[in-house]
Motif scaffolding. Structure first.
Motif, PDB file in Angstrom:
ATOM      1  N   VAL A  70      11.048 -38.445 -50.193  1.00 56.59           N
ATOM      2  CA  VAL A  70      10.648 -39.807 -49.826  1.00 56.59           C
ATOM      3  C   VAL A  70      11.935 -40.590 -49.580  1.00 56.59           C
ATOM      4  O   VAL A  70      12.637 -40.982 -50.516  1.00 56.59           O
ATOM      5  CB  VAL A  70       9.790 -40.450 -50.933  1.00 56.59           C
ATOM      6  CG1 VAL A  70       9.361 -41.859 -50.495  1.00 56.59           C
ATOM      7  CG2 VAL A  70       8.573 -39.589 -51.226  1.00 56.59           C
ATOM      8  N   VAL A  72      13.747 -43.606 -47.026  1.00 59.53           N
ATOM      9  CA  VAL A  72      13.563 -44.677 -46.042  1.00 59.53           C
ATOM     10  C   VAL A  72      14.944 -45.182 -45.640  1.00 59.53           C
ATOM     11  O   VAL A  72      15.794 -45.459 -46.508  1.00 59.53           O
ATOM     12  CB  VAL A  72      12.698 -45.822 -46.628  1.00 59.53           C
ATOM     13  CG1 VAL A  72      12.558 -46.958 -45.619  1.00 59.53           C
ATOM     14  CG2 VAL A  72      11.322 -45.295 -47.033  1.00 59.53           C
ATOM     15  N   ARG A  77      13.884 -50.715 -45.413  1.00 58.89           N
ATOM     16  CA  ARG A  77      13.288 -50.695 -46.764  1.00 58.89           C
ATOM     17  C   ARG A  77      12.521 -51.969 -47.073  1.00 58.89           C
ATOM     18  O   ARG A  77      12.698 -52.974 -46.405  1.00 58.89           O
ATOM     19  CB  ARG A  77      14.393 -50.464 -47.810  1.00 58.89           C
ATOM     20  CG  ARG A  77      14.917 -49.033 -47.727  1.00 58.89           C
ATOM     21  CD  ARG A  77      15.927 -48.692 -48.804  1.00 58.89           C
ATOM     22  NE  ARG A  77      16.445 -47.343 -48.560  1.00 58.89           N
ATOM     23  CZ  ARG A  77      17.482 -46.806 -49.169  1.00 58.89           C
ATOM     24  NH1 ARG A  77      18.143 -47.500 -50.087  1.00 58.89           N
ATOM     25  NH2 ARG A  77      17.876 -45.580 -48.891  1.00 58.89           N
ATOM     26  N   ARG A  78      11.690 -51.895 -48.084  1.00 62.25           N
ATOM     27  CA  ARG A  78      10.859 -52.995 -48.598  1.00 62.25           C
ATOM     28  C   ARG A  78       9.884 -53.520 -47.546  1.00 62.25           C
ATOM     29  O   ARG A  78       9.530 -54.678 -47.520  1.00 62.25           O
ATOM     30  CB  ARG A  78      11.719 -54.141 -49.147  1.00 62.25           C
ATOM     31  CG  ARG A  78      12.682 -53.710 -50.257  1.00 62.25           C
ATOM     32  CD  ARG A  78      12.032 -52.996 -51.416  1.00 62.25           C
ATOM     33  NE  ARG A  78      11.388 -53.850 -52.380  1.00 62.25           N
ATOM     34  CZ  ARG A  78      11.934 -54.246 -53.523  1.00 62.25           C
ATOM     35  NH1 ARG A  78      13.149 -53.870 -53.843  1.00 62.25           N
ATOM     36  NH2 ARG A  78      11.247 -54.997 -54.363  1.00 62.25           N
ATOM     37  N   GLY A  80       7.122 -51.361 -47.030  1.00 67.15           N
ATOM     38  CA  GLY A  80       5.931 -50.565 -47.336  1.00 67.15           C
ATOM     39  C   GLY A  80       5.928 -49.155 -46.769  1.00 67.15           C
ATOM     40  O   GLY A  80       4.930 -48.433 -46.891  1.00 67.15           O
ATOM     41  N   ALA A  82       7.629 -46.384 -47.688  1.00 69.81           N
ATOM     42  CA  ALA A  82       7.526 -45.339 -48.723  1.00 69.81           C
ATOM     43  C   ALA A  82       6.102 -45.296 -49.271  1.00 69.81           C
ATOM     44  O   ALA A  82       5.531 -44.214 -49.457  1.00 69.81           O
ATOM     45  CB  ALA A  82       8.519 -45.611 -49.851  1.00 69.81           C
ATOM     46  N   THR A  83       5.519 -46.443 -49.491  1.00 70.44           N
ATOM     47  CA  THR A  83       4.160 -46.492 -50.042  1.00 70.44           C
ATOM     48  C   THR A  83       3.173 -45.829 -49.079  1.00 70.44           C
ATOM     49  O   THR A  83       2.320 -45.033 -49.489  1.00 70.44           O
ATOM     50  CB  THR A  83       3.756 -47.961 -50.299  1.00 70.44           C
ATOM     51  OG1 THR A  83       4.752 -48.548 -51.145  1.00 70.44           O
ATOM     52  CG2 THR A  83       2.399 -48.065 -50.969  1.00 70.44           C
ATOM     53  N   THR A 105      13.276 -40.619 -58.797  1.00 72.30           N
ATOM     54  CA  THR A 105      14.493 -41.374 -59.107  1.00 72.30           C
ATOM     55  C   THR A 105      14.038 -42.714 -59.716  1.00 72.30           C
ATOM     56  O   THR A 105      12.863 -43.089 -59.588  1.00 72.30           O
ATOM     57  CB  THR A 105      15.282 -41.680 -57.806  1.00 72.30           C
ATOM     58  OG1 THR A 105      14.436 -42.447 -56.938  1.00 72.30           O
ATOM     59  CG2 THR A 105      15.735 -40.413 -57.102  1.00 72.30           C
ATOM     60  N   TYR A 112       6.101 -45.457 -57.317  1.00 66.59           N
ATOM     61  CA  TYR A 112       5.011 -44.553 -57.701  1.00 66.59           C
ATOM     62  C   TYR A 112       4.128 -45.124 -58.807  1.00 66.59           C
ATOM     63  O   TYR A 112       2.936 -44.863 -58.850  1.00 66.59           O
ATOM     64  CB  TYR A 112       5.562 -43.189 -58.153  1.00 66.59           C
ATOM     65  CG  TYR A 112       6.532 -42.583 -57.166  1.00 66.59           C
ATOM     66  CD1 TYR A 112       6.328 -42.722 -55.795  1.00 66.59           C
ATOM     67  CD2 TYR A 112       7.665 -41.885 -57.585  1.00 66.59           C
ATOM     68  CE1 TYR A 112       7.219 -42.195 -54.882  1.00 66.59           C
ATOM     69  CE2 TYR A 112       8.558 -41.355 -56.671  1.00 66.59           C
ATOM     70  CZ  TYR A 112       8.332 -41.517 -55.325  1.00 66.59           C
ATOM     71  OH  TYR A 112       9.217 -40.998 -54.416  1.00 66.59           O
TER      72      TYR A 112
HETATM   73  C1  LIG Z   1      12.873 -45.728 -53.015  1.00 71.86           C
HETATM   74  C2  LIG Z   1      12.573 -45.907 -51.519  1.00 71.86           C
HETATM   75  C3  LIG Z   1      11.951 -44.613 -50.987  1.00 71.86           C
HETATM   76  C4  LIG Z   1      11.599 -47.070 -51.356  1.00 71.86           C
HETATM   77  O1  LIG Z   1      11.235 -47.175 -49.988  1.00 71.86           O
HETATM   78  P1  LIG Z   1      10.578 -48.517 -49.415  1.00 71.86           P
HETATM   79  O2  LIG Z   1       9.948 -48.195 -48.109  1.00 71.86           O
HETATM   80  O3  LIG Z   1      11.576 -49.602 -49.446  1.00 71.86           O
HETATM   81  O4  LIG Z   1       9.452 -48.816 -50.523  1.00 71.86           O
HETATM   82  P2  LIG Z   1       8.199 -49.756 -50.345  1.00 71.86           P
HETATM   83  O5  LIG Z   1       8.517 -50.830 -49.334  1.00 71.86           O
HETATM   84  O6  LIG Z   1       6.987 -48.937 -50.096  1.00 71.86           O
HETATM   85  O7  LIG Z   1       8.130 -50.408 -51.810  1.00 71.86           O
HETATM   86  C5  LIG Z   1       6.922 -50.629 -52.491  1.00 71.86           C
HETATM   87  C6  LIG Z   1       7.196 -51.302 -53.816  1.00 71.86           C
HETATM   88  O8  LIG Z   1       7.980 -50.456 -54.656  1.00 71.86           O
HETATM   89  C7  LIG Z   1       8.915 -51.271 -55.415  1.00 71.86           C
HETATM   90  N1  LIG Z   1      10.282 -50.918 -55.003  1.00 71.86           N
HETATM   91  C8  LIG Z   1      10.696 -50.306 -53.867  1.00 71.86           C
HETATM   92  N2  LIG Z   1      12.024 -50.109 -53.870  1.00 71.86           N
HETATM   93  C9  LIG Z   1      12.482 -50.622 -55.038  1.00 71.86           C
HETATM   94  C10 LIG Z   1      13.769 -50.735 -55.623  1.00 71.86           C
HETATM   95  N3  LIG Z   1      14.875 -50.257 -55.012  1.00 71.86           N
HETATM   96  N4  LIG Z   1      13.863 -51.317 -56.832  1.00 71.86           N
HETATM   97  C11 LIG Z   1      12.777 -51.815 -57.471  1.00 71.86           C
HETATM   98  N5  LIG Z   1      11.521 -51.750 -56.947  1.00 71.86           N
HETATM   99  C12 LIG Z   1      11.374 -51.152 -55.764  1.00 71.86           C
HETATM  100  C13 LIG Z   1       8.589 -52.716 -55.085  1.00 71.86           C
HETATM  101  O9  LIG Z   1       7.597 -53.105 -56.005  1.00 71.86           O
HETATM  102  C14 LIG Z   1       7.990 -52.593 -53.697  1.00 71.86           C
HETATM  103  O10 LIG Z   1       7.122 -53.637 -53.399  1.00 71.86           O
HETATM  104  P3  LIG Z   1       7.730 -55.035 -52.813  1.00 71.86           P
HETATM  105  O11 LIG Z   1       8.707 -54.695 -51.725  1.00 71.86           O
HETATM  106  O12 LIG Z   1       6.503 -55.740 -52.317  1.00 71.86           O
HETATM  107  O13 LIG Z   1       8.404 -55.703 -53.984  1.00 71.86           O
HETATM  108  C15 LIG Z   1      13.883 -46.237 -50.724  1.00 71.86           C
HETATM  109  O14 LIG Z   1      14.548 -47.293 -51.381  1.00 71.86           O
HETATM  110  C16 LIG Z   1      14.832 -45.082 -50.599  1.00 71.86           C
HETATM  111  O15 LIG Z   1      14.777 -44.315 -49.623  1.00 71.86           O
HETATM  112  N6  LIG Z   1      15.737 -44.924 -51.607  1.00 71.86           N
HETATM  113  C17 LIG Z   1      16.696 -43.837 -51.642  1.00 71.86           C
HETATM  114  C18 LIG Z   1      15.999 -42.509 -51.870  1.00 71.86           C
HETATM  115  C19 LIG Z   1      15.075 -42.511 -53.092  1.00 71.86           C
HETATM  116  O16 LIG Z   1      15.443 -42.876 -54.200  1.00 71.86           O
HETATM  117  N7  LIG Z   1      13.827 -42.039 -52.854  1.00 71.86           N
HETATM  118  C20 LIG Z   1      12.823 -41.905 -53.891  1.00 71.86           C
HETATM  119  C21 LIG Z   1      12.835 -40.519 -54.384  1.00 71.86           C
HETATM  120  S1  LIG Z   1      11.802 -40.244 -55.775  1.00 71.86           S
END
Ligand SMILES: CC(C)(COP(=O)(O)OP(=O)(O)OC[C@H]1O[C@@H](n2cnc3c(N)ncnc32)[C@H](O)[C@@H]1OP(=O)(O)O)[C@@H](O)C(=O)NCCC(=O)NCCS
Length: 294
Positions: A70, A72, A77-78, A80, A82-83, A105, A112
């Motif tokens: 997963v 992004v 980012r932020r 939706g 990943a969701t 992570t 999640y």
């Molecule tokens: C973690 C990751 C996948 C999130 O992707 P994203 O598309 O930004 O996530 P979403 O927009 O779907 O986030 C949904 C909710 O999760 C939470 N969230 C997402 N990223 C977060 C962060 N870095 N810190 C705290 N909360 C977070 C928030 O509640 C968010 O809702 P909001 O934006 O309305 O506050 C992205 O930051 C990433 O690629 N990180 C590096 C790789 C990684 O760690 N992947 C996960 C592996 S398990």
């Protein structure tokens, strides 16, 4: 607005690798190929056709499946993504009657948890820029193909070891993943090994090449001494940076990693969405294959 989610194809691998490098992760093209062949990959593309988000699933066992990769793009980012990808992965696995599971992570865990995933085992990522072969208590450090480490003879994995390796792994991991183990063995020929005591295989270690480090794992062993013997053997055959994702509860193994020059890099949390929580045996699963494989 929902972004369309499409299957990740072989032609998308360079785009997916860009996201891996951006996040500082360790996977290489062979890992993406593995997901595409044994499971499925998903992508979201930006307006210019660039891959801006990915996810992958693997059917880990008859009862559960793995979600991983997963990623992004930092610029997207932020919003939706990943969701959305998570929801697509969950739907696919639940349609196969499999409980979705993953190793998160800290940032991923925040995504999640609202989806209903519950915490399981704590996992620690250890990294060494260049690992040392630390002496083990009661061990005779022998450099070479065979080593007598304490009560164990540790030697390279042979074809005839597979029934014993799979019999050790299935209860440890919580499912038979013979095909995946064979893939890892082919990527760790220089250091894949088994520990034998009184003619019985009591543990094994596999691994794979990576973008920035060699990953050692899974390590499955009937006790931590056996795991330490496997680690010592593998480290005599690996050069350069090394990663190990060990279950946090194995303290003697952690001490051996520290003595070999490893330091803690980060933590992961094993999580599952529903199910009975039957994800293997943390007494004998010493180190996982990696958070993307379980
Ligand atoms: C973690 C990751 C996948 C999130 O992707 P994203 O598309 O930004 O996530 P979403 O927009 O779907 O986030 C949904 C909710 O999760 C939470 N969230 C997402 N990223 C977060 C962060 N870095 N810190 C705290 N909360 C977070 C928030 O509640 C968010 O809702 P909001 O934006 O309305 O506050 C992205 O930051 C990433 O690629 N990180 C590096 C790789 C990684 O760690 N992947 C996960 C592996 S398990």
């Amino acid at each position: 607005m929902a972004h369309p989610i499409a299957p990740l194809l072989r032609a998308d691998i360079p785009g997916a690798e860009r996201l891996v490098a951006q996040a500082g992760w360790n996977q290489v093209a062979a890992d993406w190929e593995l997901f595409i062949e044994l499971g499925a990959g998903f992508k979201v593309v930006g307006d210019d056709g660039t891959v801006i988000a990915t996810a992958a699933i693997l059917p880990s066992s008859a009862s559960f499946g793995w979600i991983s990769m997963v990623l992004v793009d930092t610029a997207h980012r932020r919003r939706g993504l990943a969701t959305q990808l998570l929801q697509a992965c969950i739907e696919k696995l639940q349609a196969q009657q499999r409980v979705p599971a993953l190793d998160a992570t800290p940032a991923g865990r925040e995504v999640y948890r609202p989806l209903g995933f519950r915490d399981g085992w704590a996992i620690t990522r250890w990294r060494a820029a260049r690992a040392l072969v630390a002496p083990q208590e009661g061990a005779h450090a022998v450099k070479g193909a065979h080593a007598q480490n304490g009560a164990y003879e540790v030697r390279p994995l042979r074809d005839e070891d597979w029934p014993a390796v799979r019999a050790l792994d299935a209860p440890a991991f919580g499912g038979d993943r013979g095909t995946l183990l064979a893939r890892l063995a082919s990527r760790s020929r220089e250091f894949a090994c088994v520990a034998v005591s009184r003619g019985r295989v009591e543990g094994f270690l596999l691994g794979r090449d990576g973008r920035s480090a060699t990953q050692l794992g899974p390590i499955v062993a009937t006790n931590e001494d056996c795991a330490c013997a496997l680690l010592a053997h593998a480290l005599t055959h690996v050069e350069g940076p090394v990663l190990v994702d060990a279950l946090a509860r194995h303290e003697a193994f952690a001490r051996q990693l520290t003595a070999a020059g490893f330091a803690v890099e980060r933590g992961y949390t094993r999580m599952a969405l529903g199910g009975e929580g039957d994800f293997g045996d943390d007494n004998v699963l010493i180190a996982i294959a990696g958070p993307e494989l379980g």
